[in-house]
Design a protein around this motif. Sequence first.
Motif, PDB file in Angstrom:
ATOM      1  N   LEU A  23      37.228  40.505  25.590  1.00  2.51           N
ATOM      2  CA  LEU A  23      38.496  39.978  25.771  1.00  2.51           C
ATOM      3  C   LEU A  23      38.813  39.503  27.155  1.00  2.51           C
ATOM      4  O   LEU A  23      38.696  38.230  27.363  1.00  2.51           O
ATOM      5  CB  LEU A  23      39.785  40.507  25.855  1.00  2.51           C
ATOM      6  N   ALA A  24      38.198  40.196  27.962  1.00  7.73           N
ATOM      7  CA  ALA A  24      38.540  39.358  29.634  1.00  7.73           C
ATOM      8  C   ALA A  24      37.547  38.463  29.664  1.00  7.73           C
ATOM      9  O   ALA A  24      37.400  37.463  30.244  1.00  7.73           O
ATOM     10  CB  ALA A  24      37.510  40.568  30.240  1.00  7.73           C
TER      11      ALA A  24
ATOM     12  N   ILE B 160      38.984  35.227  28.659  1.00  3.84           N
ATOM     13  CA  ILE B 160      40.110  35.071  29.322  1.00  3.84           C
ATOM     14  C   ILE B 160      40.107  34.209  30.534  1.00  3.84           C
ATOM     15  O   ILE B 160      40.474  33.632  30.647  1.00  3.84           O
ATOM     16  CB  ILE B 160      41.080  36.297  29.824  1.00  3.84           C
TER      17      ILE B 160
ATOM     18  N   LEU C 201      40.236  30.244  27.992  1.00  8.83           N
ATOM     19  CA  LEU C 201      40.638  30.483  25.606  1.00  8.83           C
ATOM     20  C   LEU C 201      40.275  29.582  25.140  1.00  8.83           C
ATOM     21  O   LEU C 201      40.768  28.151  25.341  1.00  8.83           O
ATOM     22  CB  LEU C 201      42.338  30.924  25.583  1.00  8.83           C
TER      23      LEU C 201
ATOM     24  N   GLY D 260      38.461  50.040  37.937  1.00 13.36           N
ATOM     25  CA  GLY D 260      39.610  49.711  38.994  1.00 13.36           C
ATOM     26  C   GLY D 260      39.572  48.268  39.802  1.00 13.36           C
ATOM     27  O   GLY D 260      39.759  47.712  39.074  1.00 13.36           O
TER      28      GLY D 260
ATOM     29  N   GLY E   1      39.510  46.268  36.238  1.00 17.90           N
ATOM     30  CA  GLY E   1      40.765  45.666  36.405  1.00 17.90           C
ATOM     31  C   GLY E   1      41.512  45.094  36.658  1.00 17.90           C
ATOM     32  O   GLY E   1      42.498  44.021  36.759  1.00 17.90           O
ATOM     33  N   LEU E   2      41.563  45.589  38.088  1.00 19.22           N
ATOM     34  CA  LEU E   2      42.126  44.610  39.584  1.00 19.22           C
ATOM     35  C   LEU E   2      41.769  42.544  38.969  1.00 19.22           C
ATOM     36  O   LEU E   2      42.510  41.544  38.795  1.00 19.22           O
ATOM     37  CB  LEU E   2      42.033  44.786  40.634  1.00 19.22           C
TER      38      LEU E   2
ATOM     39  N   ILE F 212      40.511  41.731  36.489  1.00 19.90           N
ATOM     40  CA  ILE F 212      41.560  40.877  35.460  1.00 19.90           C
ATOM     41  C   ILE F 212      43.071  40.474  35.477  1.00 19.90           C
ATOM     42  O   ILE F 212      43.760  39.682  34.969  1.00 19.90           O
ATOM     43  CB  ILE F 212      41.241  41.892  34.202  1.00 19.90           C
ATOM     44  N   VAL F 213      43.994  41.407  36.055  1.00 20.95           N
ATOM     45  CA  VAL F 213      44.818  41.079  36.871  1.00 20.95           C
ATOM     46  C   VAL F 213      45.373  40.231  37.545  1.00 20.95           C
ATOM     47  O   VAL F 213      46.141  38.768  37.180  1.00 20.95           O
ATOM     48  CB  VAL F 213      45.492  42.308  37.693  1.00 20.95           C
TER      49      VAL F 213
ATOM     50  N   LEU G 178      44.845  36.671  35.456  1.00 22.98           N
ATOM     51  CA  LEU G 178      45.513  36.677  34.815  1.00 22.98           C
ATOM     52  C   LEU G 178      46.734  35.824  35.579  1.00 22.98           C
ATOM     53  O   LEU G 178      47.940  35.167  35.328  1.00 22.98           O
ATOM     54  CB  LEU G 178      45.769  37.204  33.686  1.00 22.98           C
ATOM     55  N   ILE G 179      47.505  36.290  36.381  1.00 19.35           N
ATOM     56  CA  ILE G 179      48.769  35.918  37.283  1.00 19.35           C
ATOM     57  C   ILE G 179      48.289  34.354  38.570  1.00 19.35           C
ATOM     58  O   ILE G 179      48.606  33.031  38.252  1.00 19.35           O
ATOM     59  CB  ILE G 179      48.176  37.012  38.611  1.00 19.35           C
TER      60      ILE G 179
ATOM     61  N   PRO H 253      45.379  31.446  35.035  1.00 13.09           N
ATOM     62  CA  PRO H 253      45.406  31.819  33.696  1.00 13.09           C
ATOM     63  C   PRO H 253      44.689  31.202  32.428  1.00 13.09           C
ATOM     64  O   PRO H 253      44.586  31.096  31.797  1.00 13.09           O
ATOM     65  CB  PRO H 253      47.132  31.346  33.594  1.00 13.09           C
TER      66      PRO H 253
END
Lengths: 298, 348
Positions: B261-262, B265, B269, B313, B316-317, B319-320, B323-324, B327
């Motif tokens: 999914l990452a 994204i 998409l 981590g 994850g960071l 990805i975050v 997205l911010i 996007p």
Amino acid sequence: MTTQYLLQLVISGLVIGSIYSAVALGFVIIYKATRVVNFAQGELLMVGAYVCFAFLVQMHVPFWAALLLTVVFSMVLAFLIERLILRPMIGEPIISIIMVTIGLSLVMRSLVTAIWGNDILVYEPKLFPQDMVTIAGVPISQEFIWCFILSMILLAVFSAFFKFSKAGVAMRATAFNQQVAQSMGISVKHIFALSWVISAVVSGIGGVLIGNINGINSSLYHFGLKVFPATILGGLDSILGAALGGLIIGLLENLSDGLCKSYLNLSGVKEVAPYVILVIILMIKPYGLFGTKEIERV
Amino acid sequence: MQYCGDFRTSYEKDAVVFQTPFIKVCMALFLAGLLALPYLLKGEFMWVALQIVIASIGAVGLNILTGFTGQISLGQGAFFGVGAYTSAYITAKMGLSFWLGIPAAGLMTAMAGMVFGIPSLRLKGLYLAIATLASQFILEWIFIRWEPVTGGSYGINVPRPSIGGYVFDSDSSFYYIVLAIAVAMILFATNLVRTKTGRAFMAVRDHYISAEIMGISLYKYRLLSFGISSFYAGVAGALYGHSLKFVSSEQFGIGVSIVYLAMIIIGGLGSIVGSIFGAVFMILLPKILSLATEMVAADFPSIARLAISFEQGVFGLIIVLFLIFEPDGLAHRWKLIKAYWKLYPFSY
């Protein structure tokens, strides 16, 4: 299979279920107010459990103070998460929001393992008395009973909060319709922050309870994944649903596990049973027991 | 050379895959570069290249489902596993050929995907995401418990493919097989989104009620999308199993679903190129991280130890942050860069 064994299964199922309820409550609070699906709910519980451990065991703070500090810590953490990560995501598609909370959960999980490692840690001194009590011929450890009672109190307090307090009513109004709420003078931004804070506190307390019963380790976040069966069963935006859903999932999970073990000789059903239930509910009643049915108009 | 302004005068011209001869030349050069890769890369890096190509197949598949049809799936990792186990069972336990195992893996996974896609007929968005999450856990459980077929926690040893007497044993020879399959499947996907089916997918994504009113059967296209996407996942999973020569249940956890999914994204998409960018990015990232840790490890062992436990981590960071701040993904950025150079230095 004796009645005693069955009762034992029911009781431990209800206890675990009450923790599920607490986490599910946190999930529902966020979902109801902000429409954010929080995949990091289990990590909030985990962080709460570890922070309390740090205060209680590593810094030798008395329990009530440790609990208070944990609550404050959870509040600050949730406030920061909402402010820095979820606020910029307003208006983004649902998949982005799901991914951002998944990313967040990975960060929190690895921070916790980086600080405290993977080993099982045990709360010392124990909060609850250790000796067993016998109810209806079944020996039960007192921790279980305390844990159950405390999480039920937690649920009752928050239900009352939503029903009667001004902030609770404002949160419900926001959940119902953000624009109308805003035009009535409710700050939607404050409500978003508040719902994250409350949710983190509830989950954090759940973590502390679990820590008192089982000890904590880095797989605590699994509790967060059980939130989905519980909330789908109860209805995604219903507080009562979350409470009942958590209890029922805990019960069914334990019963199916015990029954399959003794009759079918099949072990490990516990891990999969909640998800099978989840799929069945989604097929027959996707909005759960108490959820609002979404009606779409063109 | 593409001129300023748009001179396409028919739908056929608008839907051409390679818009200009220049792009054709670029693609040919790119492909030649890919073919030459085994001569340039050694050892570990060849392995990384192989994994990138395999991941591209899986990412393109997931993008067909999530990016083009708008159905969120958190079960890609498990579908990956279905493909890997099918091919492993056929080649290792039944002793049949790799060339039978790969299509069988695709078809088997497509079927599994369609079964678990049935909830999509009634559910969408969040509910579908949760339903696929459940299918991930259920399939994972089956992988561990169905020992006669999956080997349980011991896993299955899988052979590399062979033609006649020649065994594609090295990473670089296996790379060519994987590359051929990947190019074929990515071309198919590129063409798919130009056809009636692909357009129906996008209509379902953009507004499913309108799509249904226009006569697009939601049931048919949602299931079809699940089927095609899972076919891709199955083939990618099977190739992954053969590349590792070993299949076990830990390789197909929820983490794999999240990585895929990452990929789409971060890549973008609803973009085939984006899926490939995403695959490159997500496979290279842990490699670069571990290389960086190794470099630091000599001087600051304590930082390195922290970094190892924090690898997830960082992931994850990223990805975050993506997205911010980005996007729309890398594909969008790529488009902007291309547009910038097309008009350089007269950008207006």
